[in-house]
Design an enzyme around this catalytic site. Structure first.
Site, short mmCIF file in Angstrom:
data_model
loop_
_atom_site.label_atom_id
_atom_site.label_comp_id
_atom_site.label_asym_id
_atom_site.label_seq_id
_atom_site.Cartn_x
_atom_site.Cartn_y
_atom_site.Cartn_z
N HIS A 217 6.64 12.38 7.93
CA HIS A 217 6.62 13.13 9.44
C HIS A 217 7.51 13.20 10.32
CE1 HIS A 217 3.39 10.08 9.09
NE2 HIS A 217 3.23 10.87 10.11
N HIS B 279 -2.83 12.61 10.18
CA HIS B 279 -2.89 13.47 11.28
C HIS B 279 -3.38 14.10 11.19
CE1 HIS B 279 -0.65 9.63 13.09
NE2 HIS B 279 0.26 10.52 11.49
N GLU C 180 8.36 8.21 9.49
CA GLU C 180 6.88 7.16 8.70
C GLU C 180 6.75 8.35 8.13
OE1 GLU C 180 5.56 5.95 12.27
OE2 GLU C 180 3.54 7.32 12.00
N HIS D 213 2.19 6.88 5.90
CA HIS D 213 1.14 5.66 5.73
C HIS D 213 -0.57 6.16 4.75
CE1 HIS D 213 0.49 8.94 9.70
NE2 HIS D 213 1.45 8.11 9.48
N CYS E 28 -3.75 13.93 19.05
CA CYS E 28 -3.16 13.84 17.03
C CYS E 28 -4.74 11.98 17.13
CB CYS E 28 -2.26 12.63 17.21
SG CYS E 28 -1.81 12.15 15.60
MN MN Z 1 2.06 9.36 12.00
#
Ligand code: MN
Length: 174
Positions: free
Chosen positions: A105, A71, A65, A67, A119
């Site tokens: 990632h 992270h 994914e 975005h 995370c």
């Molecule tokens: Mn992610």
């Protein structure tokens, strides 16, 4: 979490904590992750961030994914690999990983060891986007990415596989 009784939530061993629910992802159509659990360690509305503990079972993997949000990851246990953009990296305990905005990632546990990591994310964050056919073709044109993806996806689907990995419907978006 603002209750006085919640100020200390003792570690229970085994990467579990008192008062923290262990959430398993459920199948949501296309199998894009396997063996991933999530525990929200800090999700306090007074904070602008959330800290989660993810654990990927041996041979499992998170969804591929990208975005807008970042992270900030610290590996706590086990071994595995992660794909960050066009590069695959080996992971070991206490490694620090930054996933920049809009970067593809995926995390993958070693075949014989789990991969557990903290995370850190923005509390208000956008929904992860899966790759479309064009995105996958572009990633597969990169040898290191193709090798990583083949390793993550070459196994037969198993119970516990599911859809979007890292989005909480309860979390604010945007
Ligand atoms: Mn992610």
């Amino acid at each position: 979490m603002s209750e006085k009784n919640d100020l200390l939530r003792p570690a229970l061993g085994g990467f579990r904590w008192e008062g923290v629910e262990r959430e398993a992802y459920k199948a949501e159509g296309a199998a894009s992750f396997r063996g991933v659990s999530r525990q929200r360690l800090f999700a306090d509305p007074r904070l602008a961030a959330e800290l989660r503990y993810f654990e990927i079972a041996p041979g499992g993997f998170s969804s591929l994914e990208r975005h807008a949000h970042l992270h900030a990851v610290m590996v706590l246990r086990g071994r595995g690999r992660c794909l960050i953009g066009d590069t695959a990296h080996d992971l070991a305990p206490h490694d620090l990983v930054t996933i920049p905005e809009w970067t593809w990632h995926q995390f993958r546990a070693a075949p014989d060891e789990p991969l557990g990591f903290l995370c850190l994310v923005d509390a208000a964050r956008d929904r992860p986007r899966p790759p479309d056919a064009h995105d996958l073709a572009a990633l597969r044109a990169i040898p290191a990415a193709a090798e990583f993806l083949d390793g993550a996806l070459a196994r037969e689907p198993q119970e516990g596989d599911g859809g979007s990995c890292d989005f909480s419907p309860k979390a604010p978006t945007g």
